[in-house]
Design a protein around this motif. Structure first.
Motif: not given
Length: 218
Positions: A170-176, A139-152
């Motif tokens: 589309p906004r968060v998939l480049p980070k992954f 769940f990409a609800i905020d920056s912290a959640a996105v970063q947690a997924t990256v670490r995972s």
């Protein structure tokens, strides 16, 4: 399959070429028939009620998410899907009467499920060990959640990741994809029309999971 959608499936199939890097294992599923079928499904029919399964079995999408059921009903549902030529991925987090441990995964594998969807890495590791398709839901609800997924993702590589809600994918998939360039991305939640699905696919999402049966069009 409609010609307009073929390119999206071919993009997804390239995932099998991902090589092991920095100690992260390759995806558990390479070019198996089930994975190819998932890869060629721009729309995944998300079944969240038992009565919706019959509709999904007659609809064009060749891949089904099961978000409903229990140990008594699941075997029959999986058998019906298989008979209809569908690949079934079970979201174990939504199944009544099953924990999310390796024994629950073994139960699903014994009944020929193709893959497991979950938010839990330990559950997906158990599925991977059994050769099942693994989809990590995030769940990409905020920056912290996105970063947690990256670490995972740096610790465990699923076969695909599902981003919710879909409009933010589309906004968060480049980070992954900075972590894994060929990561397969599914978007789900808050989808309202076919045009939105087309926009997500054009933006680099590989597939879209949809519970609205009106949108199970391909």
């Amino acid at each position: 399959m409609n010609t307009r959608w073929k390119s999206y499936g071919s993009r997804m199939g390239s995932y099998s070429s991902l090589v092991e890097e920095e100690g992260v294992p390759r995806p558990s599923v390479e070019l198996s028939e089930s994975w190819n079928q998932v890869a060629e499904s721009p729309i995944i029919a998300a079944v969240n009620a038992p009565e919706a399964l019959a509709v999904a079995l007659e609809a064009p999408p060749r891949t089904i998410y099961l978000l409903t059921g229990d140990p008594l009903s699941l075997p029959n549902m999986l058998a019906r899907a298989k008979d209809a030529g569908k690949v079934c991925l079970v979201n174990i987090d939504f199944i009544d009467g099953l924990s999310r441990d390796k024994h629950a995964v073994e139960f699903l594998a014994a009944h020929k499920v193709a893959g497991v969807v979950s938010t839990r890495s330990d559950t997906l590791r158990a599925a991977k060990a059994l050769g099942l398709i693994t989809v990590q839901r995030t769940f990409a609800i905020d920056s912290a959640a996105v970063q947690a997924t990256v670490r995972s993702l740096m610790q465990f590589l699923p076969d695909a990741i599902e981003i919710l809600p879909a409009p933010v994918a589309p906004r968060v998939l480049p980070k992954f994809r900075e972590v894994h360039a060929k990561l397969q991305v599914i978007a789900g939640g808050l989808i309202e029309g076919v045009q939105e699905i087309e926009s997500l696919l054009a933006a680099g999402v590989n597939s879209v999971s949809v519970s609205n049966s009106r949108l199970w069009v391909i």
